[in-house]
Design a protein around this motif. Structure first.
Motif: not given
Length: 392
Positions: A32-40, A79-81, A91-100
């Motif tokens: 979908p259209n990305i609304d936000g900054n997702f560095p990953f 790119l797919i994913g 908790n995993e979503i928080k980890e992803i937030l910190y990782e990136y």
């Protein structure tokens, strides 16, 4: 480009797996259209691009998979994913937030990003990559392209295997679990509860292999193996496939939570008795036809729906009269009687192990009324649903 992006949009609308179209390393479209900054997104793109091949994939530290299809001639890339077998936990979503290194205030946006992505097996994901590969590069791709044989790894395993075999023979420390397993699995498959109890009441010397680096992990891995074997034996014995796998999942998850070897062993014993008991309640003749077997599986999987003989015959693609006649001959009961029995057996489980109101259980199992449900339950089991709940 328009045809390709239309294809990607249609594919996203079908699968809900995110698609990103790049040209000359610039992201031009996303679905979908990305609304936000997702560095990953950019990071995974660069990692995959560095593999320097027209199709590539990777697994992240959280076991999410990403894939990239790259056409060198036009510098187009898709790119797919991410895709995953299980939705990320909070908790995993928080980890992803910190990782990136994303700002804390972006947590809600990140949660939204993952919210509607469906669970996908790796095999499904590879099939999706192959479909996009054909669209972008005009070539077919077989699944073997994703699972290349690692000859060096196989050689190392062969060397280790040879060393372990030699050492085990010299120390007279050979596996003796096969016959042991076959005996207790036979009791599960035949629903022989007393036989299983008697088998485990005798002294047993079992020489298992080493499947972990520490004793607690060893116990948990053996519990997973034992549960897996018991699940297959129970299915062979007549337990419905879905019930067996759901029960297996629960026991494996429970064993993972435990931190004491004795408690894990006790849970294993309870698991074996549980499977055996359920098989004893769900036995059917071994020599039934495939149609009758599939009918049983269909009924047991859809007890929460209003079922008729016509529904089952339509699902199996056979005539109603042929199915009814053969089922009665092979199973010893009519299809309608078996449907009622399956619903009432599930009612027993819900009464014993949940606190759902009787009216809710009746509705869930699609009885025409609560009074009809109560009458049929008493007719089959000799007690009312309320009495059964209080005494189980």
């Amino acid at each position: 480009m328009k045809t390709l992006t239309s294809f990607l949009k249609n594919l996203y609308d079908t699968t809900f797996i995110h698609m990103y179209y790049f040209q000359n390393h610039q992201l031009l479209k996303s679905y979908p259209n990305i609304d936000g900054n997702f560095p990953f997104i950019e990071i995974q793109y660069q990692k995959l691009l560095n593999q320097n091949t027209d199709i590539s994939y990777l697994f992240t530290s959280h076991q999410h998979y990403w894939g990239l299809i790259f056409k060198k001639e036009t510098q187009e890339a898709i790119l797919i994913g991410p895709a995953f077998l299980e939705q990320p936990s909070p908790n995993e979503i928080k980890e992803i937030l910190y990782e990136y290194q994303m700002p804390t205030q972006d947590l809600y946006t990140l949660q939204e990003f993952f919210q509607f992505i469906p669970k996908f097996s790796f095999h499904q994901f590879c099939s999706l990559l192959a479909l996009v590969y054909r669209e972008l590069l005009g070539q077919d791709l077989i699944f073997d392209a994703f699972l290349k044989e690692d000859k060096e790894e196989r050689r190392q395993i062969a060397n280790e295997h040879s060393l372990q075999i030699t050492k085990a023979k010299e120390e007279e420390r050979l596996h003796n679990t096969y016959q042991y397993e076959q005996q207790y699995l036979h009791y599960i498959e035949t629903g022989n509860i007393e036989g299983l109890k008697h088998f485990f009441s005798n002294p047993l010397f079992v020489q298992t292999g080493r499947v972990a680096d520490n004793t607690l992990r060893q116990a948990k891995n053996l519990a997973v193996i034992s549960t897996t074997l018991a699940t297959r034996a129970a299915i062979k014995g007549g337990l419905s496939i879905e019930n067996a796998y759901q029960l297996s999942d629960i026991y494996i998850q429970q064993s993972e939570k435990l931190q004491d070897i004795g408690t894990i062993d006790q849970l294993q014993y309870s698991m074996l008795l549980d499977f055996t008991n359920r098989v004893a309640q769900a036995r059917y003749p071994k020599d039934i036809s495939n149609d009758s077997y599939q009918a049983i599986q269909f009924i047991q999987k859809h007890t929460n729906r209003p079922l008729s003989v016509g529904d089952i015959a339509e699902h199996l693609g056979c005539s109603r009269s042929h199915l009814s006649r053969n089922f009665k001959k092979e199973v010893g009961t009519t299809l309608n009687e078996f449907i009622m029995q399956a619903k009432l057996e599930e009612a027993k489980q819900l009464l014993a192990y949940t606190d759902h109101p009787i009216s809710e259980i009746s509705n869930y199992l699609c009885f025409s009324s609560q009074s009809y449900f109560q009458n049929k339950f008493k007719q089959f089991f000799g007690v009312t649903p309320l009495y059964y709940r209080k005494h189980n």
